[in-house]
Design a protein around this motif. Structure first.
Motif, short mmCIF file in Angstrom:
data_model
loop_
_atom_site.label_atom_id
_atom_site.label_comp_id
_atom_site.label_asym_id
_atom_site.label_seq_id
_atom_site.Cartn_x
_atom_site.Cartn_y
_atom_site.Cartn_z
N ASP A 27 37.89 33.05 36.25
CA ASP A 27 38.63 32.23 37.21
C ASP A 27 37.73 31.63 38.29
O ASP A 27 36.66 32.15 38.59
CB ASP A 27 39.70 33.08 37.90
CG ASP A 27 41.00 33.13 37.13
OD1 ASP A 27 41.44 32.09 36.63
OD2 ASP A 27 41.60 34.23 37.04
N CYS A 31 41.79 32.20 42.62
CA CYS A 31 42.60 32.46 41.43
C CYS A 31 42.39 33.89 40.94
O CYS A 31 41.32 34.47 41.10
CB CYS A 31 42.23 31.47 40.33
SG CYS A 31 42.64 29.75 40.72
N TYR A 32 43.42 34.42 40.33
CA TYR A 32 43.38 35.72 39.67
C TYR A 32 44.49 35.72 38.62
O TYR A 32 45.12 34.67 38.40
CB TYR A 32 43.50 36.87 40.67
CG TYR A 32 44.67 36.79 41.61
CD1 TYR A 32 45.76 37.64 41.47
CD2 TYR A 32 44.68 35.89 42.68
CE1 TYR A 32 46.84 37.60 42.36
CE2 TYR A 32 45.75 35.84 43.57
CZ TYR A 32 46.83 36.69 43.40
OH TYR A 32 47.88 36.63 44.27
N ARG A 33 44.72 36.85 37.96
CA ARG A 33 45.61 36.81 36.80
C ARG A 33 47.03 36.37 37.15
O ARG A 33 47.70 35.72 36.34
CB ARG A 33 45.65 38.19 36.12
CG ARG A 33 44.38 38.51 35.33
CD ARG A 33 44.43 39.92 34.75
NE ARG A 33 44.61 40.88 35.83
CZ ARG A 33 45.16 42.09 35.69
NH1 ARG A 33 45.60 42.47 34.50
NH2 ARG A 33 45.28 42.90 36.73
N GLY A 36 46.78 31.35 38.73
CA GLY A 36 45.65 30.57 38.27
C GLY A 36 45.88 30.03 36.87
O GLY A 36 46.91 30.31 36.24
N ASN A 38 44.12 30.55 33.98
CA ASN A 38 43.57 31.19 32.79
C ASN A 38 44.57 32.01 31.99
O ASN A 38 44.37 32.20 30.78
CB ASN A 38 42.36 32.06 33.17
CG ASN A 38 41.10 31.24 33.31
OD1 ASN A 38 41.04 30.10 32.85
ND2 ASN A 38 40.09 31.79 33.95
N GLU A 39 45.64 32.47 32.61
CA GLU A 39 46.65 33.20 31.81
C GLU A 39 47.34 32.26 30.81
O GLU A 39 47.45 32.61 29.62
CB GLU A 39 47.66 33.88 32.73
CG GLU A 39 47.11 35.03 33.54
CD GLU A 39 46.62 36.18 32.67
OE1 GLU A 39 47.38 36.64 31.80
OE2 GLU A 39 45.47 36.61 32.86
N THR A 53 41.33 38.23 30.17
CA THR A 53 41.43 37.68 31.52
C THR A 53 41.30 38.85 32.49
O THR A 53 41.67 39.98 32.16
CB THR A 53 42.76 36.95 31.75
OG1 THR A 53 43.85 37.83 31.44
CG2 THR A 53 42.86 35.71 30.88
N ASP A 55 40.84 40.12 36.95
CA ASP A 55 40.80 39.82 38.38
C ASP A 55 39.37 40.01 38.87
O ASP A 55 38.84 41.12 38.80
CB ASP A 55 41.74 40.75 39.15
CG ASP A 55 43.20 40.55 38.82
OD1 ASP A 55 43.56 39.45 38.35
OD2 ASP A 55 43.99 41.49 39.02
N ARG A 56 38.76 38.94 39.32
CA ARG A 56 37.43 39.08 39.89
C ARG A 56 37.46 40.05 41.08
O ARG A 56 38.49 40.22 41.71
CB ARG A 56 36.89 37.71 40.32
CG ARG A 56 36.46 36.85 39.12
CD ARG A 56 36.09 35.43 39.52
NE ARG A 56 35.06 35.40 40.55
CZ ARG A 56 34.66 34.29 41.18
NH1 ARG A 56 35.22 33.13 40.86
NH2 ARG A 56 33.74 34.34 42.11
N GLY A 96 34.32 29.46 38.91
CA GLY A 96 34.19 30.42 37.82
C GLY A 96 33.23 29.93 36.75
O GLY A 96 32.59 30.73 36.05
#
Length: 269
Positions: A27, A31-33, A36, A38-39, A53, A55-56, A96
């Motif tokens: 991401d 953004c996170y799961r 954002g 990417n999901e 995927t 979470d950073r 990302g």
């Protein structure tokens, strides 16, 4: 939800779905799961890949064991690759993409790399990011002004017009953006050196010699398009692709077939 422990003890939360070769999605800023692009992209790719995927660090359900460094985020990706069996494809979007590029430069376990619109400013179609950008960001966060930090990022980092930034607190996602505002300096460290309005340095990512696809949207701002063209030119083994009609907010349905074709064709080649 699954977890993997990074080298420094940070617990990284991730989701795994699908079957096939391992593909890790990275991401960008804020953004996170749960918030954002990417999901939805992972859902599109899951029929052909085992998609990860995550979470950073410092976001969502991942923690952060110590001070931030780019090396720690690369170690997070290395831990996910280990969980995936020891090698993986990698994809990153926006900042990302800058992180994915760093990981591919340092980790031999990255097999192939795809990048969408890393926010590199390499010419004059927009002002470069100011020298005091990071210092202002840090001051705002130290004062607990998360909303102001997000606005600073959107105005001075992303380059959105002032009126667009002014109405952002009325957006449904505003609360989620503020919740991860403290991670904005992480993305700044990944990108600031390449946002000065100067050409990208030759040889900077010479370690990223794996097959690479650099992608940009045909309706994205000129500065983003120029940055991706410049990036493709300095990487050792990169191709360039434009997605007609797409912007920085790329549609998963437009991007997923391009990524799938790239990974599959390069494997056969």
């Amino acid at each position: 939800m699954n977890r993997v422990q990074s080298k420094d003890g940070t617990s990284i939360a991730f989701t795994r779905r699908g079957e096939g070769p391992a593909l890790i999605l990275v991401d960008g800023a804020l953004c996170y799961r749960e918030s954002g692009p990417n999901e939805p992209l992972a859902e599109q790719l899951a029929p052909q890949f085992t998609v990860y995927t995550y979470d950073r660090r410092g976001r969502g359900e991942s923690d952060q064991a110590g001070p931030y460094a780019i090396e720690r985020e690369v170690e997070d990706i290395a831990a996910l690759i280990g969980e995936a069996g020891g090698s993986a494809f990698l994809y990153g979007i926006s900042s990302g993409a800058a992180l994915a590029l760093e990981a591919a430069s340092r980790l031999p376990s990255v097999r192939m790399l795809a990048l969408y619109e890393a926010p590199f400013v390499v010419e004059g179609s927009r002002p470069p990011v100011r020298d005091d950008y990071a210092a202002v960001m840090n001051r705002l966060l130290a004062a607990g002004k998360r909303g102001a930090a997000v606005k600073h990022f959107m105005r001075r980092g992303v380059g959105l017009p002032a009126f667009a930034v002014a109405i952002m607190p009325m957006m449904p996602a505003w609360k989620k953006l503020k919740a991860v505002a403290h991670t904005l300096p992480h993305d700044t460290m990944l990108t600031a050196d390449y946002q000065r309005g100067k050409p990208l340095p030759a040889g900077q990512w010479s370690g990223a010699a794996v097959p690479t696809l650099v992608v940009y949207g045909g309706k994205s701002p000129a500065w983003l398009q120029a940055g991706m063209k410049s990036l493709a030119g300095v990487l050792p083994n990169a191709g360039l692709r434009m997605l007609e009609g797409e912007t920085h907010i790329v549609k998963p349905g437009a991007l997923a077939p391009v990524l799938a074709s790239f990974y599959q064709e390069s494997r056969r080649g």
